[in-house]
Design an enzyme around this catalytic site. Structure first.
Site, mmCIF file in Angstrom:
data_model
loop_
_atom_site.group_PDB
_atom_site.id
_atom_site.type_symbol
_atom_site.label_atom_id
_atom_site.label_comp_id
_atom_site.label_asym_id
_atom_site.label_seq_id
_atom_site.Cartn_x
_atom_site.Cartn_y
_atom_site.Cartn_z
ATOM 1 N N HIS A 34 92.953 -3.871 79.457
ATOM 2 C CA HIS A 34 93.171 -3.195 78.000
ATOM 3 C C HIS A 34 94.733 -3.001 77.747
ATOM 4 C CE1 HIS A 34 88.691 -1.725 78.321
ATOM 5 N NE2 HIS A 34 88.475 -2.418 77.616
ATOM 6 N N LYS A 58 75.051 3.386 73.406
ATOM 7 C CA LYS A 58 75.509 3.451 74.706
ATOM 8 C C LYS A 58 75.864 5.033 75.128
ATOM 9 C CE LYS A 58 78.082 -0.901 74.908
ATOM 10 N NZ LYS A 58 79.312 -1.333 75.119
ATOM 11 N N ARG A 107 88.269 -12.209 78.585
ATOM 12 C CA ARG A 107 88.296 -12.634 80.142
ATOM 13 C C ARG A 107 87.580 -14.129 80.174
ATOM 14 N NH1 ARG A 107 85.177 -7.548 82.167
ATOM 15 N NH2 ARG A 107 84.017 -8.197 80.340
#
Length: 182
Positions: A34, A58, A107
């Site tokens: 990050h 979450k 990614r």
């Protein structure tokens, strides 16, 4: 931390600014990957806002205040970066800041399909918001929050953890995991 609409980011004709970019995520915790994206984006855009999302579904390792504090701490040497929170759709948050650019770190092996789906949905929601993808550096392409949590729970060696998160975050992760275990 309240979200503020910054009128100065809007052009006089109502268009969104492309000098201001917003990098959204949960940052639970902020990783070296990050931070690398933040550093690179801060060199491209006049202002970079790191938007830390609040997702009620979450169960985060860190609460929103702790995440803001950690991201602020690791970005304190980047004068054009600021940290804010949001609990809306990311495109709505980006627009509320007067920005027309959303930065996404990607990614290569794990994120492309999901990010493409998100890009298409965001275009439907707000076609004026452009998404800029920055490819994760190969050193960080495999780093994820779940990997970090596994390493932290299994290894007592802080140097192991520091390979994946900024040094300032290591102690916070250790403290949080001890608190969770009790």
């Amino acid at each position: 931390m309240p979200v503020s609409t910054t009128a100065a980011n809007h052009h006089s004709d109502g268009q969104l600014s492309h000098r201001v970019a917003v990098y959204t995520g949960s940052f639970d915790p902020v990783t070296s990957g990050h931070l690398h994206i933040i550093e690179r984006a801060s060199k491209i855009f006049e202002t970079l806002i790191v938007g830390i999302g609040i997702n009620a579904d979450k169960r985060p390792l860190f609460d929103i205040g702790e995440r803001v504090e950690l991201v602020s701490e690791v970005t304190c040497d980047l004068p054009n970066v600021r940290v804010e929170t949001f609990d809306t759709l990311a495109v709505d948050f980006v627009r509320s800041l007067g920005s027309g650019v959303m930065v996404r770190g990607i990614r290569p092996l794990t994120d492309i399909a999901g990010e493409f789906t998100m890009l298409m949905a965001n275009r439907q929601l707000d076609p004026a918001i452009e998404t800029v993808f920055l490819m994760a550096d190969e050193r960080f392409a495999h780093v994820s929050s779940s990997l970090l949590k596994q390493i932290a729970m299994i290894s007592d060696d802080d140097d192991h953890l520091a390979k994946f998160v900024p040094r300032q975050v290591v102690a916070a992760i250790r403290k949080q995991l001890r608190k969770s275990a009790t």
